[in-house]
Design an enzyme around this catalytic site. Sequence first.
Site, PDB file in Angstrom:
ATOM      1  N   ASP A  13       0.815  -1.223   0.000  1.00 19.66           N
ATOM      2  CA  ASP A  13       0.000   0.000   0.000  1.00 19.66           C
ATOM      3  C   ASP A  13       0.847   1.271   0.000  1.00 19.66           C
ATOM      4  O   ASP A  13       0.446   2.292   0.546  1.00 19.66           O
ATOM      5  CB  ASP A  13      -0.975   0.026   1.204  1.00 19.66           C
ATOM      6  CG  ASP A  13      -1.801  -1.235   1.270  1.00 19.66           C
ATOM      7  OD1 ASP A  13      -2.271  -1.660   0.213  1.00 19.66           O
ATOM      8  OD2 ASP A  13      -1.947  -1.798   2.373  1.00 19.66           O
ATOM      9  N   LYS A  16       2.178   2.052  -5.231  1.00 21.79           N
ATOM     10  CA  LYS A  16       2.905   1.555  -6.422  1.00 21.79           C
ATOM     11  C   LYS A  16       2.108   1.783  -7.691  1.00 21.79           C
ATOM     12  O   LYS A  16       2.673   2.079  -8.738  1.00 21.79           O
ATOM     13  CB  LYS A  16       3.193   0.044  -6.292  1.00 21.79           C
ATOM     14  CG  LYS A  16       4.119  -0.300  -5.154  1.00 21.79           C
ATOM     15  CD  LYS A  16       4.275  -1.794  -5.006  1.00 21.79           C
ATOM     16  CE  LYS A  16       3.029  -2.497  -4.503  1.00 21.79           C
ATOM     17  NZ  LYS A  16       2.643  -2.192  -3.111  1.00 21.79           N
ATOM     18  N   GLY A  40      -4.271  -4.405  -4.556  1.00 25.21           N
ATOM     19  CA  GLY A  40      -5.230  -3.422  -5.042  1.00 25.21           C
ATOM     20  C   GLY A  40      -4.465  -2.184  -5.434  1.00 25.21           C
ATOM     21  O   GLY A  40      -3.964  -1.471  -4.578  1.00 25.21           O
ATOM     22  N   HIS A  41      -4.275  -1.974  -6.728  1.00 31.87           N
ATOM     23  CA  HIS A  41      -3.488  -0.824  -7.182  1.00 31.87           C
ATOM     24  C   HIS A  41      -4.418   0.279  -7.667  1.00 31.87           C
ATOM     25  O   HIS A  41      -5.110   0.125  -8.668  1.00 31.87           O
ATOM     26  CB  HIS A  41      -2.509  -1.265  -8.279  1.00 31.87           C
ATOM     27  CG  HIS A  41      -1.441  -2.164  -7.752  1.00 31.87           C
ATOM     28  ND1 HIS A  41      -0.603  -2.898  -8.546  1.00 31.87           N
ATOM     29  CD2 HIS A  41      -1.073  -2.450  -6.485  1.00 31.87           C
ATOM     30  CE1 HIS A  41       0.229  -3.594  -7.782  1.00 31.87           C
ATOM     31  NE2 HIS A  41      -0.051  -3.336  -6.534  1.00 31.87           N
ATOM     32  N   GLN A 224       2.066  -6.109  -3.152  1.00 29.32           N
ATOM     33  CA  GLN A 224       2.358  -6.107  -1.715  1.00 29.32           C
ATOM     34  C   GLN A 224       3.662  -5.347  -1.443  1.00 29.32           C
ATOM     35  O   GLN A 224       3.978  -4.429  -2.177  1.00 29.32           O
ATOM     36  CB  GLN A 224       2.419  -7.535  -1.137  1.00 29.32           C
ATOM     37  CG  GLN A 224       1.089  -8.234  -1.077  1.00 29.32           C
ATOM     38  CD  GLN A 224       0.682  -8.859  -2.398  1.00 29.32           C
ATOM     39  OE1 GLN A 224       1.484  -9.517  -3.033  1.00 29.32           O
ATOM     40  NE2 GLN A 224      -0.536  -8.642  -2.809  1.00 29.32           N
ATOM     41  N   GLY A 302     -11.044  -3.026   2.210  1.00 28.64           N
ATOM     42  CA  GLY A 302     -11.674  -1.908   2.919  1.00 28.64           C
ATOM     43  C   GLY A 302     -11.284  -1.830   4.383  1.00 28.64           C
ATOM     44  O   GLY A 302     -11.769  -0.970   5.123  1.00 28.64           O
ATOM     45  N   PRO A 304      -9.392  -0.878   7.802  1.00 29.94           N
ATOM     46  CA  PRO A 304      -8.558   0.266   8.193  1.00 29.94           C
ATOM     47  C   PRO A 304      -7.106  -0.192   8.314  1.00 29.94           C
ATOM     48  O   PRO A 304      -6.838  -1.280   8.837  1.00 29.94           O
ATOM     49  CB  PRO A 304      -9.107   0.685   9.557  1.00 29.94           C
ATOM     50  CG  PRO A 304     -10.042  -0.375   9.983  1.00 29.94           C
ATOM     51  CD  PRO A 304     -10.368  -1.253   8.829  1.00 29.94           C
ATOM     52  N   ARG A 305      -6.182   0.617   7.803  1.00 28.86           N
ATOM     53  CA  ARG A 305      -4.767   0.252   7.919  1.00 28.86           C
ATOM     54  C   ARG A 305      -4.199   0.793   9.219  1.00 28.86           C
ATOM     55  O   ARG A 305      -4.576   1.879   9.663  1.00 28.86           O
ATOM     56  CB  ARG A 305      -3.983   0.832   6.739  1.00 28.86           C
ATOM     57  CG  ARG A 305      -4.422   0.260   5.415  1.00 28.86           C
ATOM     58  CD  ARG A 305      -3.679   0.898   4.252  1.00 28.86           C
ATOM     59  NE  ARG A 305      -4.209   0.398   2.984  1.00 28.86           N
ATOM     60  CZ  ARG A 305      -4.353   1.142   1.880  1.00 28.86           C
ATOM     61  NH1 ARG A 305      -3.985   2.402   1.877  1.00 28.86           N
ATOM     62  NH2 ARG A 305      -4.839   0.613   0.785  1.00 28.86           N
ATOM     63  N   LEU A 332       3.625  12.359   0.505  1.00 32.90           N
ATOM     64  CA  LEU A 332       4.311  13.360   1.322  1.00 32.90           C
ATOM     65  C   LEU A 332       3.317  14.412   1.815  1.00 32.90           C
ATOM     66  O   LEU A 332       3.440  14.935   2.921  1.00 32.90           O
ATOM     67  CB  LEU A 332       5.430  14.027   0.494  1.00 32.90           C
ATOM     68  CG  LEU A 332       6.372  14.938   1.269  1.00 32.90           C
ATOM     69  CD1 LEU A 332       7.148  14.168   2.333  1.00 32.90           C
ATOM     70  CD2 LEU A 332       7.342  15.657   0.337  1.00 32.90           C
ATOM     71  N   ASP A 333       2.301  14.683   1.004  1.00 37.95           N
ATOM     72  CA  ASP A 333       1.302  15.701   1.361  1.00 37.95           C
ATOM     73  C   ASP A 333       0.541  15.358   2.643  1.00 37.95           C
ATOM     74  O   ASP A 333       0.064  16.259   3.346  1.00 37.95           O
ATOM     75  CB  ASP A 333       0.297  15.878   0.205  1.00 37.95           C
ATOM     76  CG  ASP A 333      -0.309  14.544  -0.221  1.00 37.95           C
ATOM     77  OD1 ASP A 333       0.468  13.643  -0.597  1.00 37.95           O
ATOM     78  OD2 ASP A 333      -1.549  14.396  -0.150  1.00 37.95           O
ATOM     79  N   GLY A 415       0.101  13.980  -4.177  1.00 34.04           N
ATOM     80  CA  GLY A 415      -1.353  13.876  -4.279  1.00 34.04           C
ATOM     81  C   GLY A 415      -1.675  12.656  -5.132  1.00 34.04           C
ATOM     82  O   GLY A 415      -0.788  12.093  -5.764  1.00 34.04           O
TER      83      GLY A 415
HETATM   84  P1  IMP Z   1      -2.648 -12.751   1.815  1.00 30.23           P
HETATM   85  O1  IMP Z   1      -1.679 -12.183   0.823  1.00 30.23           O
HETATM   86  O2  IMP Z   1      -4.083 -12.493   1.459  1.00 30.23           O
HETATM   87  O3  IMP Z   1      -2.362 -14.174   2.131  1.00 30.23           O
HETATM   88  O4  IMP Z   1      -2.440 -11.943   3.208  1.00 30.23           O
HETATM   89  C1  IMP Z   1      -1.232 -12.050   3.959  1.00 30.23           C
HETATM   90  C2  IMP Z   1      -0.865 -10.719   4.579  1.00 30.23           C
HETATM   91  O5  IMP Z   1      -0.484  -9.817   3.541  1.00 30.23           O
HETATM   92  C3  IMP Z   1      -2.001 -10.035   5.334  1.00 30.23           C
HETATM   93  O6  IMP Z   1      -1.444  -9.310   6.409  1.00 30.23           O
HETATM   94  C4  IMP Z   1      -2.563  -9.062   4.316  1.00 30.23           C
HETATM   95  O7  IMP Z   1      -3.209  -7.967   4.917  1.00 30.23           O
HETATM   96  C5  IMP Z   1      -1.290  -8.637   3.608  1.00 30.23           C
HETATM   97  N1  IMP Z   1      -1.526  -8.193   2.215  1.00 30.23           N
HETATM   98  C6  IMP Z   1      -1.815  -8.957   1.145  1.00 30.23           C
HETATM   99  N2  IMP Z   1      -1.963  -8.199   0.051  1.00 30.23           N
HETATM  100  C7  IMP Z   1      -1.728  -6.938   0.439  1.00 30.23           C
HETATM  101  C8  IMP Z   1      -1.696  -5.696  -0.268  1.00 30.23           C
HETATM  102  O8  IMP Z   1      -1.892  -5.599  -1.482  1.00 30.23           O
HETATM  103  N3  IMP Z   1      -1.409  -4.608   0.494  1.00 30.23           N
HETATM  104  C9  IMP Z   1      -1.145  -4.686   1.818  1.00 30.23           C
HETATM  105  N4  IMP Z   1      -1.150  -5.815   2.505  1.00 30.23           N
HETATM  106  C10 IMP Z   1      -1.452  -6.934   1.816  1.00 30.23           C
END
Ligand code: IMP
Length: 425
Positions: A13, A16, A40-41, A224, A302, A304-305, A332-333, A415
């Site tokens: 996240d 990229k 999810g890009h 990832q 969806g 929360p991070r 950075l913003d 941004g």
């Molecule tokens: P999995 O890839 O679904 O097996 O999840 C394994 C770990 O990687 C979990 O902590 C997910 O939240 C994290 N993860 C998988 N894909 C992403 C991504 O695209 N962005 C951030 N974390 C991810």
Amino acid sequence: MPVTIVIGSQWGDEGKGKIVDLLGDQADIVARYQGGANAGHTICWGDQTFVLHLVPSGIFHEGVTCVIGNGVVIDPAAVLEEIRMIRELGYEVEGRLLISHNAHLIMPYHKQVEAARERARDAGAIGTTGRGIGPAYVDKFARTGIRVVDLLDRETLRKKLKRSIEEKNVILRNIYGEAGLDVEAIIEEYVAFDQLIDPYVTDTTQYLCRALREGKRVLAEGAQGALLDVDFGTYPFVTSSHPTAGGCCTGLGVPPTAVERSIGIVKAYCTRVGNGPFPTELLDEDGERLRRLGHEFGATTGRPRRCGWLDLVALRYTTMVNGFTDYAITKLDVLTGFETIKVCTRYRYDGKETTRFPSEVQTLEKVEPIYETLPGWSEDLTGVRRFEDLPAAARDYLRFITERTGVAVRMISTGPRRDQTIVRP
Ligand code: IMP
């Protein structure tokens, strides 16, 4: 001839999608080398936002060919749905998207086994995205997986599916006490994918190596982040593939000698989704604020991070493992308005200071971050297009990152839009 790899330097996240989309202008081919629809890009242009899960972010550039490499695990239903949506936006996909015949497939039973396993782990759950990634890679390495090429041969597919589903049913029923799956229904659903997916399937390794010989430029897109790498990340709280630079070679079949540039995408602060250690995590108002201003909610799930300050111990480690030639600093913003900004430069473990990143979870869980505090800035950065026009404190923040890692910052994202980017020579 050059391959440029774009890699998330943290826990994913980092943004990229936007950087790959921008660099897509300079590439002939954009290729995904690992992961699956767990990614999810997000790409924003004009007032449109689009989230890609499997198709590389280069698909929105005319003249760019996109490759889904052998290292990716593909949910055929998900990829076909994504293709449908991209076509609906007016972009041609056939002839521009190539899917490796050797890539493995994600099946409904992978998702079911994953959900059952996560439930059984209870407090020790990894917090996966639920897309069946782990179990699909398990089957790949157990040599029982089903590959894209199998979709094109109905009889082989039938046999392999039957064997695989029967085995999963034993596991689901006897170990997890769950209902089994309907073998025939799944077979019927999947044999029907053959003609739909056929136009996209090819030997992508031959294609890529020929393209490299012809002088074409390849942008390899990691999904990832490096700290989620199954070997170099915070195991077991990782994904099941290799987002790190080595994954590019094995996930596409391109030689390491072809790699010219390895760009580390660094979010100006840190986030993590799912469970596992996160030394600089902020559980206070500052963490809330980063989440709110940075819209830190998963693009795929969806969720929360978790948010925290930039961790240079971790960044130096991922820089070492990936040989980052330069950084793109994103978001950075989002740091605008913080009176001071903290950066973790060392850890304290067992009473002693250390600059080593302990990827083993037992140690990482116990480290205490040691911060240096830098002045913040209050100016809005979203309209800034030149490095020199950034507030002095923002420039100092970027210089601090370079000083402490030895890696130049070549791109700065201020941004979500394409044009909200500073590119330095
Ligand atoms: P999995 O890839 O679904 O097996 O999840 C394994 C770990 O990687 C979990 O902590 C997910 O939240 C994290 N993860 C998988 N894909 C992403 C991504 O695209 N962005 C951030 N974390 C991810």
